[in-house]
Structure formats: C-alpha cells, structure tokens
Design a protein around this motif. Structure first.
Motif, PDB file in Angstrom:
ATOM      1  N   MET A   1      50.972  19.347   7.951  1.00  0.00           N
ATOM      2  CA  MET A   1      51.697  20.535   7.449  1.00  0.00           C
ATOM      3  C   MET A   1      50.693  21.526   6.846  1.00  0.00           C
ATOM      4  N   SER A   2      50.832  22.794   7.230  1.00  0.00           N
ATOM      5  CA  SER A   2      49.935  23.816   6.709  1.00  0.00           C
ATOM      6  C   SER A   2      50.365  24.233   5.308  1.00  0.00           C
ATOM      7  N   PHE A   3      49.436  24.858   4.571  1.00  0.00           N
ATOM      8  CA  PHE A   3      49.777  25.324   3.226  1.00  0.00           C
ATOM      9  C   PHE A   3      50.789  26.478   3.288  1.00  0.00           C
ATOM     10  N   SER A   4      50.832  27.202   4.393  1.00  0.00           N
ATOM     11  CA  SER A   4      51.838  28.267   4.539  1.00  0.00           C
ATOM     12  C   SER A   4      53.236  27.663   4.501  1.00  0.00           C
ATOM     13  N   THR A   5      53.425  26.602   5.277  1.00  0.00           N
ATOM     14  CA  THR A   5      54.722  25.903   5.299  1.00  0.00           C
ATOM     15  C   THR A   5      54.994  25.258   3.938  1.00  0.00           C
ATOM     16  N   TRP A   6      53.956  24.664   3.350  1.00  0.00           N
ATOM     17  CA  TRP A   6      54.074  23.995   2.049  1.00  0.00           C
ATOM     18  C   TRP A   6      54.517  24.978   0.971  1.00  0.00           C
ATOM     19  N   LEU A   7      53.974  26.200   1.009  1.00  0.00           N
ATOM     20  CA  LEU A   7      54.360  27.229   0.031  1.00  0.00           C
ATOM     21  C   LEU A   7      55.838  27.582   0.167  1.00  0.00           C
ATOM     22  N   TYR A   8      56.300  27.691   1.403  1.00  0.00           N
ATOM     23  CA  TYR A   8      57.711  28.042   1.611  1.00  0.00           C
ATOM     24  C   TYR A   8      58.629  26.904   1.162  1.00  0.00           C
ATOM     25  N   GLU A   9      58.259  25.674   1.524  1.00  0.00           N
ATOM     26  CA  GLU A   9      59.127  24.531   1.217  1.00  0.00           C
ATOM     27  C   GLU A   9      59.199  24.255  -0.284  1.00  0.00           C
ATOM     28  N   TYR A  11      57.926  26.506  -2.915  1.00  0.00           N
ATOM     29  CA  TYR A  11      57.984  27.664  -3.817  1.00  0.00           C
ATOM     30  C   TYR A  11      58.842  28.811  -3.270  1.00  0.00           C
ATOM     31  N   ASN A  12      59.383  28.615  -2.075  1.00  0.00           N
ATOM     32  CA  ASN A  12      60.190  29.659  -1.423  1.00  0.00           C
ATOM     33  C   ASN A  12      59.385  30.957  -1.247  1.00  0.00           C
ATOM     34  N   ILE A  13      58.105  30.786  -0.945  1.00  0.00           N
ATOM     35  CA  ILE A  13      57.217  31.924  -0.705  1.00  0.00           C
ATOM     36  C   ILE A  13      56.856  31.932   0.775  1.00  0.00           C
TER      37      ILE A  13
END
Length: 323
Positions: A1-9, A11-13
C-alpha cells in the motif's frame, strides 16, 4: 500500500501530488502539504513538541507546521510495524520583512509567555551536565569506532580529539562559573527555542520536531555560530545584537551563556555525531573543512564582546585569553 492510499484511509486526505519542501518529502492536498515522519521510541518528545507547535501556530506563526490526528482521533498511526505522525504545513511563501535580531527576539517573547515547561525537551539550566555527557559518550564511541575502522577519517578524528576535549572542558568550566552569576532579569526565563537555530523563522515551513525549551541564549549563540564560521561576520553580528536588544535587552548572565555556548564546539560535535549515525560518504571532507575554519571561528569568538560593545573588565565578565 502506498502512502497516498494510507493518507486517505487513515486521515481522509487525498494527495494530489508528491513534492519536496526544505529537503523533506511531502504530499500536496489542496492548500496544505503533509509530511509523514516515523516515530521511534520517542513519543513523549514528539507530543511535547506538538503542544509547542500548536501554541506557536495559535500565536500567529502561520509557517509553523503542526501534527494532526487520524480519523480515530489518535496522533500516531501504525504502518508495517512502524508508528508514523502526519504533519500539516501551509503551502504559501513566507518572507517577513524584519531583521534577524528582531524576528528572533519577538519569537522568544512569544515563547517565554508559554507557561508550562516541558519535561523531556527542556535543556534549561542543564547545559553543563549535557555537555559533560556529550563529551564522555562521544569520546568513547569515537575511540571504539576508530579501532574498528583504521582509515583516514578516524585518524583525523583521533588527531583532533585532544583539542576537542580541551576546548570543551574550557567551555564546561566557563558555564560552571557562569551559573553563579547573579546579574539576570526577566528575559532569562525559559522560552521555546530550536535545537539548532539557523533562520527557521524565515522558512516557509517551520518543523515542529526541531523545537526545544531552553534559555534564549541558545538560539542567539547558534545564530552567531553560523555567522562566525563565515569570513567577515562583524557587521552582521553588531546589527543582529542591536536589533535583538531593541526588543529584549540582554543581562550579564545571558552574555555569559552566549559566550560559553560559542566556546563549546557544538558544530564539530554535530558533524561527528551525524557521521557516526549516518556514515556519510564525504565524512572526511566535512570534518576537514570545519577544522580548517576553526582558527577563524575562534578569532571571531575572541572578538565577540568587543563587537557587542561590552566592557568585560568594567562589568567583571571573565574571558578566555588563549583565544
């Protein structure tokens, strides 16, 4: 999992793009940028720094980046057995038209109004002990590393070590005597400061993990240290000290703390510690360059009180005559 996906999951960013700011990787999302930093066994330190960052942000320091909570309301989020903190900064230029001395004095004024001294990140009143521990620990680790790595870099270190220890002991003795100085006033109370001040107040993003709590002399000395490593710091030093004192006059106690800190070769210790932990390719060149600057640096330290227009004899401020 990329940090982009991790941020969304977590922090909803929704990151729009990845970029670099002040040498740090971050993610852009609308008008904010987000830094992801790992937290290893120093959660209390990060929490104390976070509280100071929020205080500064609320005190009109718009360039102060702040940690944010995840969707569960927690400050730290795990990912692949590592805990991370997400730090939010504003994505706009920050260029205050104010002098170096004035901006630092105003920052210390705001920082000294913070009423709760942090426990873990405070060095206030502890320089002597911290310096003794630093010298002892580094001497042991460098001698051990030199035995294991008989190369040119460590030969240079072992040749330099007696000088380093000698200069450090002079600074420790000076701070020991300065602790008995009774000429101080209200500007000598603790304040929010930086681990190593180098004009962070002008940066577009101020990094919360650089915050400490200490005597304002710390930042004054670290600013001057960078000046004294340059060719001709006299005019800049005079202007900086005049501007600072227009906002916050310095006591005799502060003058002595600044001088003591300039005597202590923190810039050399930082270089040695950095190369011990990170093993940089150009370690020899870094250290050799700083050592070549040392004679010039010491000359500038010897002129410090003259440039500050301080009559040491009249005010009974001791100075080191070997400089």
């Amino acid at each position: 999992m990329s940090f982009s996906t991790w941020l969304y999951e977590n922090y909803n960013i929704r990151p729009e793009t990845k970029r670099w700011v002040d040498g740090k990787e971050c993610y852009q999302a609308e008008r904010y940028i987000y830094f992801i930093t790992s937290v290893e066994n120093n959660e209390i330190i990060h929490m104390e720094q976070s509280v100071l960052a929020y205080y500064l942000k609320e005190s009109s320091y718009s360039n102060m980046a702040i940690p944010i909570r995840n969707q569960q309301g927690e400050w730290l989020t795990s990912h692949q057995n590592t805990k991370y903190m997400v730090i939010q900064g504003s994505d706009h230029p920050y260029s205050p038209s104010i002098s170096s001395g004035t901006i630092l004095a105003q920052f210390h004024q705001v920082g000294s109004a913070y009423t709760y001294e942090p426990k873990t990140i405070s060095s206030y009143g502890q320089w002597k002990q911290l310096w003794i521990e630093k010298v002892t620990a580094l001497e042991e680790s460098l001698e051990k590393a030199a035995q294991e790595n008989p190369n040119a870099y460590y030969r240079l270190i072992m040749d330099t070590l007696p000088y380093l220890i000698g200069v450090s002991e002079n600074a420790i003795q000076y701070i020991r005597e300065s602790e008995e100085e009774l000429r101080f006033h209200e500007t000598d109370q603790g304040t929010i400061a930086f681990r190593r001040y180098s004009d962070q107040l002008y940066q577009s993003v101020m990094w919360p993990l650089e915050l400490v709590y200490d005597h304002p002399a710390r930042d004054i000395a670290e600013f001057l240290r960078q000046q004294f490593l340059q060719d001709d710091p006299k005019h800049g030093t005079i202007q900086f000290l005049q501007d600072y004192q227009t906002v916050r006059p310095l006591s005799i106690f502060t003058w002595r703390l600044v001088y003591a800190r300039l005597l202590f070769p923190i810039h050399l210790f930082d270089c040695l510690e950095r190369n011990l932990t990170e093993q940089q390719i150009d370690a020899y060149d870094q250290l050799h360059h700083l050592l070549q600057l040392q004679a010039k640096y010491e000359k500038h330290v010897s002129q410090f009180f003259d440039w500050a227009n301080i009559d040491c004899k009249h005010l009974q401020i001791p100075v080191l005559h070997w400089l």
